[in-house]
Design a protein around this motif. Structure first.
Motif, mmCIF file in Angstrom:
data_model
loop_
_atom_site.group_PDB
_atom_site.id
_atom_site.type_symbol
_atom_site.label_atom_id
_atom_site.label_comp_id
_atom_site.label_asym_id
_atom_site.label_seq_id
_atom_site.Cartn_x
_atom_site.Cartn_y
_atom_site.Cartn_z
ATOM 1 N N LYS A 16 8.602 79.986 -7.467
ATOM 2 C CA LYS A 16 7.402 80.748 -7.854
ATOM 3 C C LYS A 16 6.887 80.202 -9.176
ATOM 4 O O LYS A 16 7.606 79.527 -9.905
ATOM 5 C CB LYS A 16 7.746 82.239 -8.026
ATOM 6 N N ALA A 17 5.652 80.540 -9.493
ATOM 7 C CA ALA A 17 5.093 80.183 -10.796
ATOM 8 C C ALA A 17 5.789 81.038 -11.844
ATOM 9 O O ALA A 17 5.570 82.236 -11.926
ATOM 10 C CB ALA A 17 3.590 80.418 -10.809
ATOM 11 N N ASP A 18 6.665 80.424 -12.628
ATOM 12 C CA ASP A 18 7.468 81.184 -13.583
ATOM 13 C C ASP A 18 7.485 80.566 -14.981
ATOM 14 O O ASP A 18 8.306 80.935 -15.812
ATOM 15 C CB ASP A 18 8.899 81.341 -13.061
ATOM 16 N N GLY A 19 6.592 79.616 -15.219
ATOM 17 C CA GLY A 19 6.542 78.979 -16.532
ATOM 18 C C GLY A 19 7.494 77.815 -16.687
ATOM 19 O O GLY A 19 7.513 77.160 -17.729
ATOM 20 N N ASN A 20 8.288 77.540 -15.662
ATOM 21 C CA ASN A 20 9.201 76.397 -15.692
ATOM 22 C C ASN A 20 8.565 75.206 -14.990
ATOM 23 O O ASN A 20 7.546 75.334 -14.314
ATOM 24 C CB ASN A 20 10.521 76.755 -15.011
ATOM 25 N N VAL A 21 9.189 74.058 -15.142
ATOM 26 C CA VAL A 21 8.771 72.830 -14.458
ATOM 27 C C VAL A 21 9.969 72.377 -13.638
ATOM 28 O O VAL A 21 11.106 72.385 -14.124
ATOM 29 C CB VAL A 21 8.351 71.744 -15.474
ATOM 30 N N TYR A 22 9.704 71.966 -12.392
ATOM 31 C CA TYR A 22 10.778 71.599 -11.475
ATOM 32 C C TYR A 22 10.686 70.132 -11.073
ATOM 33 O O TYR A 22 9.659 69.687 -10.563
ATOM 34 C CB TYR A 22 10.728 72.494 -10.228
ATOM 35 N N TYR A 32 -2.097 77.902 -14.627
ATOM 36 C CA TYR A 32 -1.889 77.521 -13.233
ATOM 37 C C TYR A 32 -0.943 78.536 -12.604
ATOM 38 O O TYR A 32 0.110 78.844 -13.164
ATOM 39 C CB TYR A 32 -1.312 76.101 -13.191
ATOM 40 N N ASN A 33 -1.295 79.067 -11.437
ATOM 41 C CA ASN A 33 -0.538 80.163 -10.835
ATOM 42 C C ASN A 33 0.385 79.756 -9.692
ATOM 43 O O ASN A 33 0.667 80.560 -8.807
ATOM 44 C CB ASN A 33 -1.519 81.239 -10.344
#
Length: 197
Positions: A64-70, A135-136
């Motif tokens: 999910k959009a959680d402020g992290n980068v994967y 960005y969501n």
């Protein structure tokens, strides 16, 4: 007068040569780091808190959009795309200000307005957190752990992702996939969306 001009020019040449040598000496003997944009992923330039927000993706569906980068591999993205219809993959350069580059939130809005799924994959960490704040969706970045140079890992990632099609970096930064199969690349988002709808 000509003689004075010749002496002046010769003196300036010597001063310039000494200046170049002095700068070269400082670069070689100091801890000064010279960085050329686009040569690496710039992960090392993230502060410690930002580095703690970078994680290896396991499956893309669960994120999910959680402020992290994967970090993602081409195999993970390909597996995700195979279960989808038409998807627009945006090969995103976070610091790009060029005409073709879209802010992620703008690209997201254009795709949502046209019923198109967007998958944003950054190729660099520079300014990634600042530029994806609005960005969501989950933010992905190329996992480049086995490749040093940025152009090399971008080429390897997208060549693997789009195989067996013949992909080139000149195909554009907006890549259309259908059920995991690479269809076509575009240099601007508007043309990609028009083609997809």
């Amino acid at each position: 007068m000509k003689k004075a001009l010749k002496i002046l020019l010769a003196t300036m040449g010597v001063v310039l040569a000494l200046l170049i040598l002095a700068i070269g000496y400082l670069l070689v003997t100091s801890d000064l780091e010279v960085s050329v944009g686009g040569m690496s992923s710039d992960y090392e330039k993230l502060d410690k808190k930002q580095q703690e927000r970078v994680h290896q993706a396991v499956t893309l569906d669960s994120l999910k959009a959680d402020g992290n980068v994967y970090r993602v591999t081409p195999q993970q993205v390909k597996s995700y795309l195979q279960g989808k219809g038409k998807v627009l993959v945006y090969s995103y350069t976070p610091y790009c200000n060029g005409k073709a580059c879209q802010k992620p939130s703008d690209a997201e809005k254009k795709c949502e307005e046209n019923g198109i799924e967007l998958l944003l994959i950054a190729n660099n960490y520079q300014q990634i957190f600042e530029n994806t704040r609005d960005y969501n969706r989950p933010v992905f970045v190329i996992d480049n752990k086995d490749v040093e140079g940025r152009l090399e890992y971008i080429q390897l990632f997208y060549t693997s992702l789009t195989a067996p099609a013949k992909w080139s970096i000149t195909d554009g930064i907006y890549l259309v996939f259908n059920k995991g199969k690479y269809i076509k690349g575009f240099t601007n988002i508007e043309d990609a969306i028009k083609w997809m709808i």
